[in-house]
Design a protein around this motif. Sequence first.
Motif, PDB file in Angstrom:
ATOM      1  N   UNK A  19       9.720 -38.579  38.085  1.00  0.00           N
ATOM      2  CA  UNK A  19      10.544 -39.425  37.198  1.00  0.00           C
ATOM      3  C   UNK A  19      10.915 -40.733  37.881  1.00  0.00           C
ATOM      4  N   UNK A  20      10.927 -41.816  37.113  1.00  0.00           N
ATOM      5  CA  UNK A  20      11.254 -43.124  37.688  1.00  0.00           C
ATOM      6  C   UNK A  20      12.602 -43.658  37.203  1.00  0.00           C
ATOM      7  N   UNK A  21      13.305 -42.922  36.345  1.00  0.00           N
ATOM      8  CA  UNK A  21      14.660 -43.331  35.977  1.00  0.00           C
ATOM      9  C   UNK A  21      15.494 -42.091  35.656  1.00  0.00           C
ATOM     10  N   UNK A  22      16.793 -42.287  35.671  1.00  0.00           N
ATOM     11  CA  UNK A  22      17.712 -41.155  35.489  1.00  0.00           C
ATOM     12  C   UNK A  22      17.622 -40.551  34.098  1.00  0.00           C
ATOM     13  N   UNK A  23      17.274 -41.357  33.108  1.00  0.00           N
ATOM     14  CA  UNK A  23      17.192 -40.848  31.742  1.00  0.00           C
ATOM     15  C   UNK A  23      16.107 -39.786  31.617  1.00  0.00           C
ATOM     16  N   UNK A  24      15.016 -39.938  32.373  1.00  0.00           N
ATOM     17  CA  UNK A  24      13.956 -38.927  32.327  1.00  0.00           C
ATOM     18  C   UNK A  24      14.464 -37.614  32.899  1.00  0.00           C
ATOM     19  N   UNK A  25      15.215 -37.699  34.009  1.00  0.00           N
ATOM     20  CA  UNK A  25      15.818 -36.480  34.565  1.00  0.00           C
ATOM     21  C   UNK A  25      16.725 -35.824  33.530  1.00  0.00           C
ATOM     22  N   UNK A  26      17.525 -36.645  32.817  1.00  0.00           N
ATOM     23  CA  UNK A  26      18.449 -36.116  31.825  1.00  0.00           C
ATOM     24  C   UNK A  26      17.682 -35.426  30.699  1.00  0.00           C
ATOM     25  N   UNK A  27      16.567 -36.027  30.288  1.00  0.00           N
ATOM     26  CA  UNK A  27      15.765 -35.424  29.223  1.00  0.00           C
ATOM     27  C   UNK A  27      15.086 -34.140  29.680  1.00  0.00           C
ATOM     28  N   UNK A  28      14.652 -34.116  30.947  1.00  0.00           N
ATOM     29  CA  UNK A  28      13.982 -32.926  31.472  1.00  0.00           C
ATOM     30  C   UNK A  28      14.944 -31.748  31.585  1.00  0.00           C
ATOM     31  N   UNK A  29      16.214 -32.046  31.832  1.00  0.00           N
ATOM     32  CA  UNK A  29      17.210 -30.985  31.977  1.00  0.00           C
ATOM     33  C   UNK A  29      17.871 -30.610  30.651  1.00  0.00           C
ATOM     34  N   UNK A  30      17.611 -31.387  29.610  1.00  0.00           N
ATOM     35  CA  UNK A  30      18.253 -31.150  28.319  1.00  0.00           C
ATOM     36  C   UNK A  30      17.649 -29.932  27.625  1.00  0.00           C
ATOM     37  N   UNK A  31      18.483 -29.241  26.885  1.00  0.00           N
ATOM     38  CA  UNK A  31      18.043 -28.107  26.064  1.00  0.00           C
ATOM     39  C   UNK A  31      18.412 -28.433  24.615  1.00  0.00           C
ATOM     40  N   UNK A  32      17.571 -29.234  23.998  1.00  0.00           N
ATOM     41  CA  UNK A  32      17.889 -29.748  22.667  1.00  0.00           C
ATOM     42  C   UNK A  32      17.369 -28.811  21.581  1.00  0.00           C
ATOM     43  N   UNK A  33      18.215 -28.555  20.611  1.00  0.00           N
ATOM     44  CA  UNK A  33      17.842 -27.748  19.448  1.00  0.00           C
ATOM     45  C   UNK A  33      18.002 -28.634  18.211  1.00  0.00           C
ATOM     46  N   UNK A  34      16.968 -28.771  17.384  1.00  0.00           N
ATOM     47  CA  UNK A  34      17.079 -29.609  16.180  1.00  0.00           C
ATOM     48  C   UNK A  34      18.239 -29.183  15.292  1.00  0.00           C
ATOM     49  N   UNK A  35      18.824 -30.139  14.618  1.00  0.00           N
ATOM     50  CA  UNK A  35      19.962 -29.895  13.751  1.00  0.00           C
ATOM     51  C   UNK A  35      19.555 -28.991  12.584  1.00  0.00           C
TER      52      UNK A  35
END
Length: 240
Positions: A26-42
């Motif tokens: 990853x080259x920015x913090x947002x990618x790390x945040x997305x990789x660690x996210x557990x998103x469930x569609x609404x």
Amino acid sequence: MNDWAPIAKEYDPLKAGSIDGTDEEPHDRAIWRAMLARYVPNKGVTGDPHLTLFVARLNLQTTEEKLKEVFSRYGDIRKIRLVRDLVTGFSKGYAFIEYKEERALLKAHRDANRLVIDQHEIFVDFELERTLKGWIPRRLGGGFGGKKESGQLRFGGRDRPFRKPINLPNMKNDFYGEGSAEKRNWSREGTRDWRTRDRDHDRSRDKRWPERERSWTWGESERDPKEERSRGRERKDRDR
């Protein structure tokens, strides 16, 4: 290279952050945040996701009536959902439009992209939240597209497709130290030997320099006795 495609078939935050989908770090913090996210569609969102368009970059003054007027020319619309702020009620600049038929959806997807509505050039794509596996929204560091000013560019979507990777020849990889570990070690050792030779050369030169100074001083102070006597006679003759 065989599985490469300009449009992502499955969402991967790391690949989406790479211009050609080949990054390994990853080259920015947002990618790390997305990789660690557990998103469930609404789950509160209703309708057929395969008949729904995502419309973005809308003028904040654009209304549902205006969207219906423009997008109904491509086919019958079942529902329009203009996303608004829960507190202020103001538009957030994007909407979802569900058609009754797939033919109308495909026509709008093809023709409505970059259409100008209320002095704004809009962006149109298929809904991805419920159709693309692994989808992470923009607010969690994912998404596609982006602005250059923010630096958080994402690739693999319609707005910014992946660029085809460039295969570098093996010889060039080895030259820059990207080959086998044995070759890299040889290159490092060669570099150390070269620097050692330079240091030894500098030291020997420093040692020779005082010797040259001493030899020059000795040559100036020590002269031949015969020359001294002849010069003495010449001085006496001048004095007479």
